[in-house]
Design a protein around this motif. Structure first.
Motif, PDB file in Angstrom:
ATOM      1  N   ILE A   1       0.860  -1.185   0.000  1.00  0.00           N
ATOM      2  CA  ILE A   1       0.000   0.000   0.000  1.00  0.00           C
ATOM      3  C   ILE A   1       0.894   1.232   0.000  1.00  0.00           C
ATOM      4  O   ILE A   1       1.792   1.363   0.847  1.00  0.00           O
ATOM      5  CB  ILE A   1      -0.918   0.020   1.245  1.00  0.00           C
ATOM      6  N   ILE A   2       0.651   2.132  -0.950  1.00  0.00           N
ATOM      7  CA  ILE A   2       1.477   3.322  -1.092  1.00  0.00           C
ATOM      8  C   ILE A   2       0.589   4.565  -1.007  1.00  0.00           C
ATOM      9  O   ILE A   2      -0.371   4.717  -1.769  1.00  0.00           O
ATOM     10  CB  ILE A   2       2.242   3.324  -2.427  1.00  0.00           C
ATOM     11  N   LYS A   3       0.912   5.451  -0.066  1.00  0.00           N
ATOM     12  CA  LYS A   3       0.210   6.728   0.056  1.00  0.00           C
ATOM     13  C   LYS A   3       1.230   7.804   0.406  1.00  0.00           C
ATOM     14  O   LYS A   3       1.888   7.732   1.445  1.00  0.00           O
ATOM     15  CB  LYS A   3      -0.878   6.674   1.131  1.00  0.00           C
ATOM     16  N   ASP A   4       1.349   8.789  -0.479  1.00  0.00           N
ATOM     17  CA  ASP A   4       2.313   9.874  -0.295  1.00  0.00           C
ATOM     18  C   ASP A   4       3.703   9.282  -0.054  1.00  0.00           C
ATOM     19  O   ASP A   4       4.191   8.530  -0.884  1.00  0.00           O
ATOM     20  CB  ASP A   4       1.875  10.787   0.855  1.00  0.00           C
ATOM     21  N   ASP A   5       4.315   9.587   1.094  1.00  0.00           N
ATOM     22  CA  ASP A   5       5.670   9.088   1.357  1.00  0.00           C
ATOM     23  C   ASP A   5       5.681   7.850   2.249  1.00  0.00           C
ATOM     24  O   ASP A   5       6.720   7.486   2.815  1.00  0.00           O
ATOM     25  CB  ASP A   5       6.527  10.183   1.988  1.00  0.00           C
ATOM     26  N   THR A   6       4.519   7.190   2.382  1.00  0.00           N
ATOM     27  CA  THR A   6       4.427   5.993   3.229  1.00  0.00           C
ATOM     28  C   THR A   6       4.163   4.758   2.383  1.00  0.00           C
ATOM     29  O   THR A   6       3.254   4.755   1.542  1.00  0.00           O
ATOM     30  CB  THR A   6       3.303   6.142   4.274  1.00  0.00           C
ATOM     31  N   THR A   7       4.939   3.713   2.594  1.00  0.00           N
ATOM     32  CA  THR A   7       4.742   2.424   1.930  1.00  0.00           C
ATOM     33  C   THR A   7       4.587   1.342   2.992  1.00  0.00           C
ATOM     34  O   THR A   7       5.408   1.236   3.904  1.00  0.00           O
ATOM     35  CB  THR A   7       5.928   2.070   1.017  1.00  0.00           C
ATOM     36  N   ILE A   8       3.508   0.569   2.883  1.00  0.00           N
ATOM     37  CA  ILE A   8       3.216  -0.497   3.840  1.00  0.00           C
ATOM     38  C   ILE A   8       3.209  -1.829   3.092  1.00  0.00           C
ATOM     39  O   ILE A   8       2.656  -1.929   1.994  1.00  0.00           O
ATOM     40  CB  ILE A   8       1.844  -0.275   4.501  1.00  0.00           C
ATOM     41  N   LYS A   9       3.792  -2.855   3.711  1.00  0.00           N
ATOM     42  CA  LYS A   9       3.776  -4.195   3.120  1.00  0.00           C
ATOM     43  C   LYS A   9       3.239  -5.203   4.128  1.00  0.00           C
ATOM     44  O   LYS A   9       3.640  -5.204   5.294  1.00  0.00           O
ATOM     45  CB  LYS A   9       5.168  -4.601   2.647  1.00  0.00           C
ATOM     46  N   LEU A  10       2.301  -6.044   3.673  1.00  0.00           N
ATOM     47  CA  LEU A  10       1.687  -7.098   4.482  1.00  0.00           C
ATOM     48  C   LEU A  10       1.776  -8.409   3.716  1.00  0.00           C
ATOM     49  O   LEU A  10       1.602  -8.423   2.494  1.00  0.00           O
ATOM     50  CB  LEU A  10       0.216  -6.784   4.752  1.00  0.00           C
ATOM     51  N   THR A  11       1.994  -9.497   4.425  1.00  0.00           N
ATOM     52  CA  THR A  11       2.064 -10.809   3.785  1.00  0.00           C
ATOM     53  C   THR A  11       1.075 -11.750   4.446  1.00  0.00           C
ATOM     54  O   THR A  11       0.975 -11.795   5.684  1.00  0.00           O
ATOM     55  CB  THR A  11       3.476 -11.406   3.895  1.00  0.00           C
ATOM     56  N   ILE A  12       0.312 -12.474   3.617  1.00  0.00           N
ATOM     57  CA  ILE A  12      -0.673 -13.410   4.140  1.00  0.00           C
ATOM     58  C   ILE A  12       0.010 -14.413   5.079  1.00  0.00           C
ATOM     59  O   ILE A  12       1.041 -14.994   4.754  1.00  0.00           O
ATOM     60  CB  ILE A  12      -1.378 -14.168   2.988  1.00  0.00           C
ATOM     61  N   GLY A  13      -0.568 -14.598   6.273  1.00  0.00           N
ATOM     62  CA  GLY A  13      -0.050 -15.553   7.231  1.00  0.00           C
ATOM     63  C   GLY A  13       1.093 -15.048   8.089  1.00  0.00           C
ATOM     64  O   GLY A  13       1.567 -15.768   8.971  1.00  0.00           O
ATOM     65  N   SER A  14       1.545 -13.803   7.862  1.00  0.00           N
ATOM     66  CA  SER A  14       2.665 -13.249   8.629  1.00  0.00           C
ATOM     67  C   SER A  14       2.191 -12.090   9.500  1.00  0.00           C
ATOM     68  O   SER A  14       1.398 -11.259   9.058  1.00  0.00           O
ATOM     69  CB  SER A  14       3.764 -12.749   7.693  1.00  0.00           C
ATOM     70  N   THR A  15       2.693 -12.017  10.714  1.00  0.00           N
ATOM     71  CA  THR A  15       2.329 -10.928  11.624  1.00  0.00           C
ATOM     72  C   THR A  15       3.255  -9.720  11.476  1.00  0.00           C
ATOM     73  O   THR A  15       3.150  -8.758  12.238  1.00  0.00           O
ATOM     74  CB  THR A  15       2.371 -11.407  13.091  1.00  0.00           C
ATOM     75  N   VAL A  16       4.132  -9.750  10.492  1.00  0.00           N
ATOM     76  CA  VAL A  16       5.068  -8.647  10.263  1.00  0.00           C
ATOM     77  C   VAL A  16       4.464  -7.632   9.301  1.00  0.00           C
ATOM     78  O   VAL A  16       4.052  -7.977   8.190  1.00  0.00           O
ATOM     79  CB  VAL A  16       6.409  -9.155   9.707  1.00  0.00           C
TER      80      VAL A  16
END
Length: 308
Positions: free
Chosen positions: A241-256
């Motif tokens: 997920i990318i919004k302005d200067d923030t990028t978030i990454k999520l992986t199925i099955g991972s709590t990271v």
């Protein structure tokens, strides 16, 4: 002209109080507002394309509780809220609600938007639900300004200055334009948001292990992320997920959760549901994008607020 409007409003108040009741519209000086509100009342609907409505229950103000039910647009999109407020009489609460509506009217009227209310002030037989209506080009924003300010108006008198008052400063068109309030409800596909038209999802939020799971893609959209800002990698089962200067990454099955270069350990892992939607408790993505999340057990709603 504005002074004449306020004199007219004051005259209406005096007549109403002498009769022991509150009737009609406070405001309704924008052409067509009064007629549109009367047509809505006659139709038996709660809202339509022209008029929004909030029903505010003041019957428990002495116990410090107020509830509101808001209807927006032709779909009569409903949002329920329960507020904790300063304990006070119904009469005092009604007086504050009325003053707050006048404050909002003075702010939004120049933009061709109106606010009205009706209720009963006969203390021998009070009707304790106040009906508040908004009409005009900024009717959605004005309604959310009113609902957002209920706790403030029933808890704090306006701090007045030469530039207006605290109510004006906190809930003016400029102030509300920087705030976004989003609502997800368990079992419903519709997201209501102050940032624009409601969003219809292809999956519904659900409760699992006492956590409310929402679809990450639609949550991102509600938080202002564009379609291009939500990326899915099938091979790695990763959402970016990318919004302005923030990028978030999520992986199925991972709590990271990775936010830019920061690693955040969540207490639950994203999961997939048909038709291929990534589900996760709303607060992880929301807080990573700078929003706050609250849960209303009574209405079964997740409410997300952006802006201060």
């Amino acid at each position: 002209m504005r002074k004449q409007k306020l004199r007219n409003l004051a005259a209406l108040l005096v007549v109403a109080l002498v009769l022991g009741c509150w009737v009609g519209v406070a405001g309704a000086f924008v052409p067509g507002a009064g007629e549109a509100i009367n047509q809505l009342k006659a139709s038996g609907l709660y809202s339509n394309t022209d008029v929004n409505q909030t029903l505010v229950d003041l019957s428990n103000t002495s116990n410090g509780t107020v509830t509101s039910v808001t209807y927006i647009g032709a779909e009569q999109t409903r949002t329920d809220n329960t507020f904790s407020v300063v304990s006070q009489t119904y009469d005092a609460a009604m007086d504050r609600i009325t003053s707050f509506c006048f404050e909002l009217y003075n702010q939004y009227d120049p933009g061709g938007t109106d606010i009205g209310l009706s209720g009963i002030l006969n203390l021998d037989n009070p009707i304790l639900t106040v009906h508040v209506y908004t009409y005009g080009v900024q009717k959605d924003q004005l309604m959310y300004a009113f609902v957002s300010g209920i706790v403030d108006c029933l808890g704090n008198p306006p701090i007045r200055s030469s530039s207006g008052s605290s109510w004006v400063n906190n809930y003016s068109p400029a102030a509300m334009s920087s705030k976004v309030i989003t609502s997800f409800k368990i079992g419903e596909k519709l997201i209501t948001t102050t940032s624009g038209t409601p969003i219809t999802m292809d999956v519904v939020p659900y409760v699992k292990d006492n956590r409310t799971f929402t679809p990450v893609r639609y949550l991102a959209y509600a938080l202002g992320v564009t379609e291009e800002g939500v990326l899915w990698n099938e091979a790695t089962q990763t959402v970016t997920i990318i919004k302005d200067d923030t990028t978030i990454k999520l992986t199925i099955g991972s709590t990271v959760l990775i936010k830019n270069k920061e690693t955040i350990i969540m207490d639950v892992a994203p999961e997939l549901v048909d038709p291929g939607r990534t589900m996760l408790p709303a607060r992880w993505v929301s807080e990573a994008l700078g929003a706050t999340v609250t849960w209303d057990e009574v209405t079964q709603q997740v409410v997300i607020k952006q802006g201060t």
